[in-house]
Scaffold this motif. Structure first.
Motif, mmCIF file in Angstrom:
data_model
loop_
_atom_site.group_PDB
_atom_site.id
_atom_site.type_symbol
_atom_site.label_atom_id
_atom_site.label_comp_id
_atom_site.label_asym_id
_atom_site.label_seq_id
_atom_site.Cartn_x
_atom_site.Cartn_y
_atom_site.Cartn_z
ATOM 1 N N THR A 164 2.754 12.659 -7.095
ATOM 2 C CA THR A 164 3.121 12.393 -5.380
ATOM 3 C C THR A 164 4.345 12.277 -5.039
ATOM 4 O O THR A 164 4.777 12.835 -4.239
ATOM 5 C CB THR A 164 2.424 11.129 -5.171
ATOM 6 N N SER A 175 1.360 4.098 -3.141
ATOM 7 C CA SER A 175 0.946 5.474 -2.871
ATOM 8 C C SER A 175 2.007 6.547 -3.650
ATOM 9 O O SER A 175 1.812 7.577 -3.765
ATOM 10 C CB SER A 175 0.983 5.967 -1.431
ATOM 11 N N SER A 216 0.762 -1.207 0.094
ATOM 12 C CA SER A 216 0.045 -0.172 0.106
ATOM 13 C C SER A 216 0.867 1.050 0.136
ATOM 14 O O SER A 216 0.604 2.322 -0.674
ATOM 15 C CB SER A 216 -0.888 -0.126 1.168
#
Length: 394
Positions: free
Chosen positions: A364, A358, A354
């Motif tokens: 990001t 991300s 996870s």
């Protein structure tokens, strides 16, 4: 070297983390002195000596290090006995007391012979006897702490130091109030080659094509110069998934490197998994080529990645045998928005996947990279420290 050479002594060792920053300072100091003395025959030569542990690794790192022009970082290496200072009961403490005493005697006579203008300590238990010996001989001592919280060796060395150099402003709080006049916040020095890193050269070294790089992000996994069993195990368990999402470059550490394991990999894993026992000279270029760095939270590793503005997923070393310094380092970077941290209690295969997912999106990653940039000062830490050392030497 002739008799007119200015001798500068450096100490630290046991791991690369206590050596590489000191070498960066040594390179910057030599350059600073050359600039101050002018070029040509009138320039005063500088002789750099290093007091490290008896381990082969310490000696090889120090004597093989050079600046970008090929000038050796150190002219002479002295290996001295060193013992670990444990805060818990162990029979090894009794043996190590004698090692420390022998180290002090050895350092005393080395420094008496060389008569350096100062001793710069980068920490590690091997640095304590030289700092004590230098103080006794009236040689100025400077000590640098790279972690957010100071280790026992730095706490001891601080008693002998004329100046205590810190990476973080907040680290002042962990010293006694009487030391306040000694502090200077400089940041954590890293090797100058990181500031000239070349992503294209990194890809060439890895054998990764530009088209492959465009197809998926490049994930650099490292547990430091010695490797990290926990991180290696995580990679092994998740290798198939990792290779579906990333080009994986994995520094395993020499002890954990298994070339024979390649025969068991799938075709996709063979294509996208690049294991290495250790990367030294090419590491700046490899980090520059990486999109994400998965790492322990040793001070060197995180500041090298930060200098190249790389988003980080940090898995700090915890538990027995550590004072929690990596957790403190990691949490500082997380508070600044420069890293994601997975502690031991939160570590699962799902949490790892996870966290990495991300960071897949480019925007990001840019956000984390910008946070890294905001943490960097305009002047390089090694140059700040070199200026302090030169100021009182000239």
């Amino acid at each position: 070297m002739d008799n007119k050479a200015l001798v500068a002594a450096f100490t630290g060792g046991g791991t690369g983390g206590h050596i590489y920053p000191g070498l960066a300072v040594a390179d910057s100091f030599r350059k600073k002195m050359a600039e101050a003395g002018g070029e040509g025959q009138n320039a005063r030569p500088v002789k750099i000596i290093w007091l490290g542990s008896l381990s082969k690794m310490d000696k090889e790192i120090v004597l093989n290090s050079a600046d970008k022009d090929g000038k050796k970082s150190a002219d002479k290496f002295y290996g001295i006995p060193s013992g670990k200072l444990r805060r818990y009961f162990s029979f090894k403490n009794f043996i190590d007391v004698f090692k420390i005493l022998f180290g002090f005697v050895a350092a005393f006579f080395i420094l008496l012979k060389e008569r350096p203008a100062f001793l710069f300590s980068k920490g590690g238990f091997v640095s304590v006897p030289p700092c004590a010996a230098a103080w006794l001989l009236g040689i100025k001592v400077y000590t640098h702490e790279c972690d957010f919280t100071p280790g026992l060796a730095t706490r001891i060395n601080a008693r002998f130091a004329k100046k205590i150099l810190l990476t973080y402003e907040e680290t002042r709080e962990f010293f006694k109030a009487g030391s306040s006049g000694k502090f200077a916040v400089t940041g954590n020095p890293i090797r100058p080659v990181f500031y000239q890193a070349d992503a294209a050269a990194g890809l060439k070294f890895l054998g990764v094509s530009q088209s492959e790089k465009k197809s998926k992000p490049l994930l650099l996994v490292t547990g430091g110069s010695l490797g990290a069993a926990q991180i290696n195990e995580l990679v092994s368990k998740n290798l198939s998934w990792l290779c579906q999402k990333f080009i994986v470059v994995h520094q395993t550490g020499q002890k954990n490197f298994q070339p024979s394991a390649a025969a068991e990999l799938t075709e996709e894993e063979k294509r996208f998994y690049h294991p290495y026992a250790f990367i030294y000279k090419e590491m700046p270029d490899v980090i520059a080529a990486a999109d994400i760095v998965l790492s322990r939270a040793g001070a060197n590793s995180i500041w090298e990645a930060a200098a190249l503005q790389k988003p980080m997923l940090l898995i700090p070393l915890e538990g027995a045998g550590t004072r929690g310094d990596q957790v403190d380092n990691a949490e500082y970077f997380e508070r600044r928005g420069a890293a994601i941290v997975l502690t031991k209690s939160a570590m699962t295969e799902n949490s790892l996947q996870s966290a990495l997912l991300s960071l897949v999106k480019a925007d990001t990653r840019k956000k984390y990279g910008d946070a890294c940039r905001a943490m960097l000062s305009a002047q390089r830490p090694s140059e700040k420290i070199a200026a302090i050392l030169a100021e009182e030497t000239l």
